[in-house]
Design a protein around this motif. Structure first.
Motif, PDB file in Angstrom:
ATOM      1  N   VAL A 194       0.853  -1.186   0.000  1.00  0.00           N
ATOM      2  CA  VAL A 194       0.000   0.000   0.000  1.00  0.00           C
ATOM      3  C   VAL A 194       0.892   1.240   0.000  1.00  0.00           C
ATOM      4  CG1 VAL A 194      -1.784   1.256   1.233  1.00  0.00           C
ATOM      5  CG2 VAL A 194      -1.810  -1.240   1.206  1.00  0.00           C
ATOM      6  N   TYR A 195       0.604   2.157  -0.902  1.00  0.00           N
ATOM      7  CA  TYR A 195       1.372   3.384  -1.058  1.00  0.00           C
ATOM      8  C   TYR A 195       0.457   4.591  -0.909  1.00  0.00           C
ATOM      9  CZ  TYR A 195       4.697   0.298  -3.479  1.00  0.00           C
ATOM     10  OH  TYR A 195       5.553  -0.712  -3.822  1.00  0.00           O
ATOM     11  N   LYS A 196       1.027   5.720  -0.534  1.00  0.00           N
ATOM     12  CA  LYS A 196       0.377   7.018  -0.663  1.00  0.00           C
ATOM     13  C   LYS A 196       0.937   7.623  -1.940  1.00  0.00           C
ATOM     14  CE  LYS A 196      -2.336   8.115   2.763  1.00  0.00           C
ATOM     15  NZ  LYS A 196      -3.719   8.417   2.527  1.00  0.00           N
ATOM     16  N   VAL A 197       0.063   7.916  -2.897  1.00  0.00           N
ATOM     17  CA  VAL A 197       0.524   8.366  -4.209  1.00  0.00           C
ATOM     18  C   VAL A 197      -0.216   9.623  -4.656  1.00  0.00           C
ATOM     19  CG1 VAL A 197       1.128   6.037  -4.952  1.00  0.00           C
ATOM     20  CG2 VAL A 197      -1.126   6.946  -5.484  1.00  0.00           C
ATOM     21  N   VAL A 219      -0.293   8.092 -14.358  1.00  0.00           N
ATOM     22  CA  VAL A 219       0.921   7.871 -13.599  1.00  0.00           C
ATOM     23  C   VAL A 219       0.599   7.907 -12.108  1.00  0.00           C
ATOM     24  CG1 VAL A 219       3.251   8.725 -13.171  1.00  0.00           C
ATOM     25  CG2 VAL A 219       2.213   9.052 -15.400  1.00  0.00           C
ATOM     26  N   PHE A 220       1.180   6.992 -11.345  1.00  0.00           N
ATOM     27  CA  PHE A 220       1.040   6.957  -9.891  1.00  0.00           C
ATOM     28  C   PHE A 220       2.424   7.193  -9.292  1.00  0.00           C
ATOM     29  CE2 PHE A 220      -2.430   4.562 -11.633  1.00  0.00           C
ATOM     30  CZ  PHE A 220      -3.509   5.025 -10.909  1.00  0.00           C
ATOM     31  N   ILE A 221       2.580   8.296  -8.546  1.00  0.00           N
ATOM     32  CA  ILE A 221       3.870   8.732  -8.041  1.00  0.00           C
ATOM     33  C   ILE A 221       3.855   8.685  -6.519  1.00  0.00           C
ATOM     34  CG2 ILE A 221       5.540  10.618  -8.057  1.00  0.00           C
ATOM     35  CD1 ILE A 221       3.741  11.646 -10.523  1.00  0.00           C
ATOM     36  N   ASP A 222       4.857   8.032  -5.919  1.00  0.00           N
ATOM     37  CA  ASP A 222       4.965   7.945  -4.465  1.00  0.00           C
ATOM     38  C   ASP A 222       4.994   9.355  -3.869  1.00  0.00           C
ATOM     39  OD1 ASP A 222       6.515   7.843  -1.818  1.00  0.00           O
ATOM     40  OD2 ASP A 222       6.143   5.723  -2.208  1.00  0.00           O
ATOM     41  N   ALA A 223       4.102   9.622  -2.912  1.00  0.00           N
ATOM     42  CA  ALA A 223       3.958  10.962  -2.342  1.00  0.00           C
ATOM     43  C   ALA A 223       5.096  11.335  -1.405  1.00  0.00           C
ATOM     44  CB  ALA A 223       2.624  11.079  -1.610  1.00  0.00           C
ATOM     45  N   TYR A 224       5.863  10.350  -0.931  1.00  0.00           N
ATOM     46  CA  TYR A 224       6.983  10.631  -0.040  1.00  0.00           C
ATOM     47  C   TYR A 224       8.292  10.829  -0.796  1.00  0.00           C
ATOM     48  CZ  TYR A 224       4.007   9.100   3.811  1.00  0.00           C
ATOM     49  OH  TYR A 224       2.990   8.977   4.716  1.00  0.00           O
ATOM     50  N   THR A 225       8.514  10.034  -1.844  1.00  0.00           N
ATOM     51  CA  THR A 225       9.821  10.023  -2.508  1.00  0.00           C
ATOM     52  C   THR A 225       9.815  10.563  -3.932  1.00  0.00           C
ATOM     53  OG1 THR A 225       9.523   7.784  -3.374  1.00  0.00           O
ATOM     54  CG2 THR A 225      10.491   7.988  -1.173  1.00  0.00           C
ATOM     55  N   GLY A 226       8.666  10.562  -4.590  1.00  0.00           N
ATOM     56  CA  GLY A 226       8.597  10.983  -5.981  1.00  0.00           C
ATOM     57  C   GLY A 226       8.881   9.855  -6.967  1.00  0.00           C
ATOM     58  N   THR A 227       9.020   8.649  -6.478  1.00  0.00           N
ATOM     59  CA  THR A 227       9.265   7.490  -7.341  1.00  0.00           C
ATOM     60  C   THR A 227       7.997   7.112  -8.092  1.00  0.00           C
ATOM     61  OG1 THR A 227      10.858   6.653  -5.737  1.00  0.00           O
ATOM     62  CG2 THR A 227      10.017   5.089  -7.363  1.00  0.00           C
TER      63      THR A 227
END
Length: 99
Positions: free
Chosen positions: A66-69, A83-91
């Motif tokens: 589970v990610y925050k994106v 596009v789904f981008i990790d909200a913490y890292t930008g990955t």
């Protein structure tokens, strides 16, 4: 109780509290920063004609994780990608070609 034992316990307690506080203090990158990272990744292979991103992170699950994106989109001349981008890292977590 020995002073040495007391200070060792106090130091361990402070270290644990610091670690917990550091993990809780993780903050999201801005949605604009996430979009610029995604655009830079997509621009390596072809020019981009447009893009968009949601300003609030949402929960996204992939492969049991589970990610925050941030959810966004990249447009090229004849193609569109979600596009789904990790909200913490930008990955970039995932991409889907829409058309």
């Amino acid at each position: 109780m020995r002073w040495k034992t007391f200070f060792a316990g106090a130091a361990a307690g402070f270290a644990a509290a610091y670690a917990v506080q550091t993990m809780r203090a993780r903050t999201f990158i801005s949605s604009e920063k996430a979009l610029s990272l995604a655009k830079a990744a997509f621009q390596r292979s072809a020019p981009i004609s447009g893009s968009w991103i949601q300003s609030e992170p949402e929960t996204y699950e992939k492969n049991g994780l589970v990610y925050k994106v941030y959810k966004g989109g990249i447009c090229r001349e004849n193609e569109q990608y979600e596009v789904f981008i990790d909200a913490y890292t930008g990955t970039i977590i995932d991409t889907y070609r829409l058309s």
